[in-house]
Design a protein around this motif. Structure first.
Motif, PDB file in Angstrom:
ATOM      1  N   ALA A 174      22.441  15.751   8.615  1.00  0.00           N
ATOM      2  CA  ALA A 174      21.169  15.024   8.581  1.00  0.00           C
ATOM      3  C   ALA A 174      20.857  14.357   9.913  1.00  0.00           C
ATOM      4  O   ALA A 174      19.720  14.385  10.383  1.00  0.00           O
ATOM      5  N   TYR A 175      21.854  13.755  10.523  1.00  0.00           N
ATOM      6  CA  TYR A 175      21.596  13.066  11.797  1.00  0.00           C
ATOM      7  C   TYR A 175      21.667  14.012  12.990  1.00  0.00           C
ATOM      8  O   TYR A 175      21.046  13.751  14.030  1.00  0.00           O
ATOM      9  N   ALA A 176      22.410  15.116  12.867  1.00  0.00           N
ATOM     10  CA  ALA A 176      22.496  16.085  13.965  1.00  0.00           C
ATOM     11  C   ALA A 176      21.120  16.671  14.262  1.00  0.00           C
ATOM     12  O   ALA A 176      20.826  17.007  15.413  1.00  0.00           O
ATOM     13  N   VAL A 177      20.278  16.760  13.239  1.00  0.00           N
ATOM     14  CA  VAL A 177      18.945  17.345  13.419  1.00  0.00           C
ATOM     15  C   VAL A 177      18.080  16.468  14.333  1.00  0.00           C
ATOM     16  O   VAL A 177      17.159  16.961  14.994  1.00  0.00           O
ATOM     17  N   TRP A 220       9.642  10.568  16.329  1.00  0.00           N
ATOM     18  CA  TRP A 220      11.052  10.343  16.686  1.00  0.00           C
ATOM     19  C   TRP A 220      11.570   9.055  16.055  1.00  0.00           C
ATOM     20  O   TRP A 220      12.703   8.988  15.590  1.00  0.00           O
ATOM     21  N   GLY A 221      10.703   8.053  16.019  1.00  0.00           N
ATOM     22  CA  GLY A 221      11.113   6.779  15.440  1.00  0.00           C
ATOM     23  C   GLY A 221      11.172   6.820  13.930  1.00  0.00           C
ATOM     24  O   GLY A 221      12.031   6.202  13.312  1.00  0.00           O
ATOM     25  N   LEU A 222      10.260   7.590  13.339  1.00  0.00           N
ATOM     26  CA  LEU A 222      10.185   7.632  11.872  1.00  0.00           C
ATOM     27  C   LEU A 222      11.282   8.503  11.277  1.00  0.00           C
ATOM     28  O   LEU A 222      11.897   8.151  10.273  1.00  0.00           O
ATOM     29  N   TYR A 223      11.541   9.641  11.945  1.00  0.00           N
ATOM     30  CA  TYR A 223      12.489  10.590  11.366  1.00  0.00           C
ATOM     31  C   TYR A 223      13.870   9.970  11.109  1.00  0.00           C
ATOM     32  O   TYR A 223      14.391  10.079  10.006  1.00  0.00           O
ATOM     33  N   PRO A 224      14.482   9.279  12.109  1.00  0.00           N
ATOM     34  CA  PRO A 224      15.830   8.751  11.840  1.00  0.00           C
ATOM     35  C   PRO A 224      15.842   7.692  10.750  1.00  0.00           C
ATOM     36  O   PRO A 224      16.870   7.444  10.131  1.00  0.00           O
ATOM     37  N   ALA A 225      14.710   7.053  10.519  1.00  0.00           N
ATOM     38  CA  ALA A 225      14.673   5.994   9.504  1.00  0.00           C
ATOM     39  C   ALA A 225      14.630   6.565   8.099  1.00  0.00           C
ATOM     40  O   ALA A 225      15.260   6.037   7.187  1.00  0.00           O
ATOM     41  N   SER A 226      13.895   7.639   7.916  1.00  0.00           N
ATOM     42  CA  SER A 226      13.604   8.083   6.559  1.00  0.00           C
ATOM     43  C   SER A 226      14.302   9.382   6.145  1.00  0.00           C
ATOM     44  O   SER A 226      14.999   9.424   5.126  1.00  0.00           O
ATOM     45  N   ALA A 227      14.108  10.435   6.924  1.00  0.00           N
ATOM     46  CA  ALA A 227      14.546  11.770   6.482  1.00  0.00           C
ATOM     47  C   ALA A 227      16.050  11.924   6.247  1.00  0.00           C
ATOM     48  O   ALA A 227      16.441  12.488   5.222  1.00  0.00           O
ATOM     49  N   PRO A 228      16.921  11.456   7.166  1.00  0.00           N
ATOM     50  CA  PRO A 228      18.357  11.672   6.907  1.00  0.00           C
ATOM     51  C   PRO A 228      18.829  11.021   5.613  1.00  0.00           C
ATOM     52  O   PRO A 228      19.575  11.624   4.850  1.00  0.00           O
ATOM     53  N   LEU A 229      18.364   9.796   5.363  1.00  0.00           N
ATOM     54  CA  LEU A 229      18.807   9.121   4.140  1.00  0.00           C
ATOM     55  C   LEU A 229      18.247   9.801   2.894  1.00  0.00           C
ATOM     56  O   LEU A 229      18.902   9.850   1.848  1.00  0.00           O
ATOM     57  N   MET A 230      17.024  10.334   3.033  1.00  0.00           N
ATOM     58  CA  MET A 230      16.433  11.061   1.896  1.00  0.00           C
ATOM     59  C   MET A 230      17.275  12.313   1.606  1.00  0.00           C
ATOM     60  O   MET A 230      17.586  12.615   0.457  1.00  0.00           O
ATOM     61  N   GLY A 263       5.427   3.507   8.275  1.00  0.00           N
ATOM     62  CA  GLY A 263       5.177   3.619   9.717  1.00  0.00           C
ATOM     63  C   GLY A 263       6.485   3.547  10.475  1.00  0.00           C
ATOM     64  O   GLY A 263       7.529   3.205   9.899  1.00  0.00           O
ATOM     65  N   PRO A 264       6.462   3.854  11.776  1.00  0.00           N
ATOM     66  CA  PRO A 264       7.694   3.946  12.564  1.00  0.00           C
ATOM     67  C   PRO A 264       8.564   2.688  12.503  1.00  0.00           C
ATOM     68  O   PRO A 264       9.766   2.792  12.328  1.00  0.00           O
ATOM     69  N   ALA A 265       7.976   1.509  12.676  1.00  0.00           N
ATOM     70  CA  ALA A 265       8.796   0.291  12.645  1.00  0.00           C
ATOM     71  C   ALA A 265       8.962  -0.223  11.221  1.00  0.00           C
ATOM     72  O   ALA A 265      10.062  -0.613  10.816  1.00  0.00           O
ATOM     73  N   GLY A 266       7.892  -0.174  10.439  1.00  0.00           N
ATOM     74  CA  GLY A 266       7.927  -0.686   9.065  1.00  0.00           C
ATOM     75  C   GLY A 266       8.912   0.054   8.182  1.00  0.00           C
ATOM     76  O   GLY A 266       9.448  -0.517   7.220  1.00  0.00           O
ATOM     77  N   ALA A 267       9.183   1.315   8.515  1.00  0.00           N
ATOM     78  CA  ALA A 267      10.137   2.115   7.726  1.00  0.00           C
ATOM     79  C   ALA A 267      11.505   1.448   7.689  1.00  0.00           C
ATOM     80  O   ALA A 267      12.174   1.424   6.647  1.00  0.00           O
ATOM     81  N   TRP A 268      11.885   0.854   8.836  1.00  0.00           N
ATOM     82  CA  TRP A 268      13.210   0.213   8.891  1.00  0.00           C
ATOM     83  C   TRP A 268      13.262  -1.021   7.990  1.00  0.00           C
ATOM     84  O   TRP A 268      14.283  -1.292   7.370  1.00  0.00           O
TER      85      TRP A 268
END
Lengths: 99, 229
Positions: free
Chosen positions: B132-135, B149-159, B195-200
């Motif tokens: 998930a994180y290698a992607v 770039w900011g949104l992907y690491p916050a949401s997709a790997p954990l999903m 959003g990119p920051a709010g996702a965190w």
């Protein structure tokens, strides 16, 4: 109901602890003799005596693997043993409810 | 130590005295001993709820730190500040160390089909995390936009990790873990809309709440009396 109706094989402090400890594992999983001994706090000799009695009643099975210093004994609660503990617990609950 | 506990730590051979209530194990003592032995064994074979509480605060502090360091970023780069990364990596390192020790201790001397299935599952989840994180590396290398770039690491790997866990945990009949994994996947999906920051921030609060629920559930299960159930 009286205490005489409680399974005499389980209604002994050391064996009650052994069966309750093994029952905390999922069905089919085994526990090493040394870890069981650590958890119960009995000497190896005493633990062997109690396990033999439980084995004779088909409440537990033990398996020894390896040789010499590398040997390892594991103990498993059988389905029969698990059912016996459940019956014992239910009987105890009835007794306590009636007191 | 309780009276029953003391009896159990005796010579262990006083079975005739313990057979009846005549100076031996009376029903109350037997119930206390059964409770004590069961609760001790459950605690011995499982990881502590305190570890789940720590993970909850890890999520809150690490992801909350990311949000704090990203929320006023101009121009938006999607990279958290050094202090936020340092705090997150320190907490993750502590979590890995604590989890490794706790899992080893709980599984010491235990063998059988459930243990093997558990180890295989842990290996698969580790692989899912890495994939998930290698992607994110090629995504960054491909020059994707900063919000992406900011949104992907916050949401997709954990999903992804949450869904892999939720799909595979039922095979082990591990329903609490299935629930946690589903919650993680759902929170990560919702975070994508922040959003990119709010996702965190959504991840920080959502995961903290989910992991605290998991800790409470585990504590309740471990403390449940077999006699008074």
């Amino acid at each position: 109901m009286t205490t005489d109706e409680l399974d005499p094989l389980i209604h002994v402090p050391a064996r009650l602890k052994i069966v309750a400890t093994l029952a905390a594992l999922p069905q089919g999983d085994a526990l090493s003799f040394t870890r069981l001994q650590d958890m119960i706090g009995l000497t190896p000799g005493n633990l062997i005596v109690h396990l033999r009695k439980l084995e004779d009643a088909d409440y537990v099975t033990s398996e020894k693997t390896g040789n010499g210093a590398a040997s390892r004994t594991t103990v498993t609660l059988t389905e029969h043993g698990r059912t016996a503990l459940q019956t014992y617990t239910a009987a105890l609950r009835d007794l306590l409810g009636g007191l | 130590m309780t009276q029953a506990g003391g009896a159990a730590r005796g010579d262990g051979n006083g079975e005739d005295a313990g057979r009846t209530g005549d100076g031996g194990l009376d029903p109350q003592q037997a119930a206390a001993l059964l409770d004590q032995a069961t609760l001790e064994a459950r605690r011995g074979f499982a990881t502590s709820p305190a570890l789940w509480v720590f993970r909850a605060f890890l999520a809150l502090i690490a992801f909350g730190g990311f949000w704090l360091s990203l929320r006023h970023q101009h121009p938006y780069t999607g990279l958290p500040s050094g202090w936020a990364l340092a705090v997150a990596f320190t907490l993750v390192a502590i979590n890995i160390g604590w989890s490794t020790i706790a899992i080893r201790r709980a599984g010491a001397g235990v063998s059988g089909p459930t243990q093997r299935a558990r180890q295989a599952w842990l290996g698969m989840m580790l692989a899912a995390w890495i994939v998930a994180y290698a992607v994110t590396a090629p995504l960054h290398h491909a020059g994707t936009s900063h919000p992406t770039w900011g949104l992907y690491p916050a949401s997709a790997p954990l999903m992804f990790v949450g869904l892999v866990g939720a799909i595979t945990a039922p095979a082990r009949r591990d329903w609490p873990m299935t629930g946690i994994c589903l919650a993680v996947a759902a929170i990560a999906a919702i975070a994508g809309f922040g959003g990119p920051a709010g996702a965190w921030l959504i991840l920080a609060i959502g995961l903290c709440a989910a992991l605290l629920c998991a800790a409470a559930y585990r504590a309740r299960q471990q403390g449940r009396s077999p006699v008074r159930a």
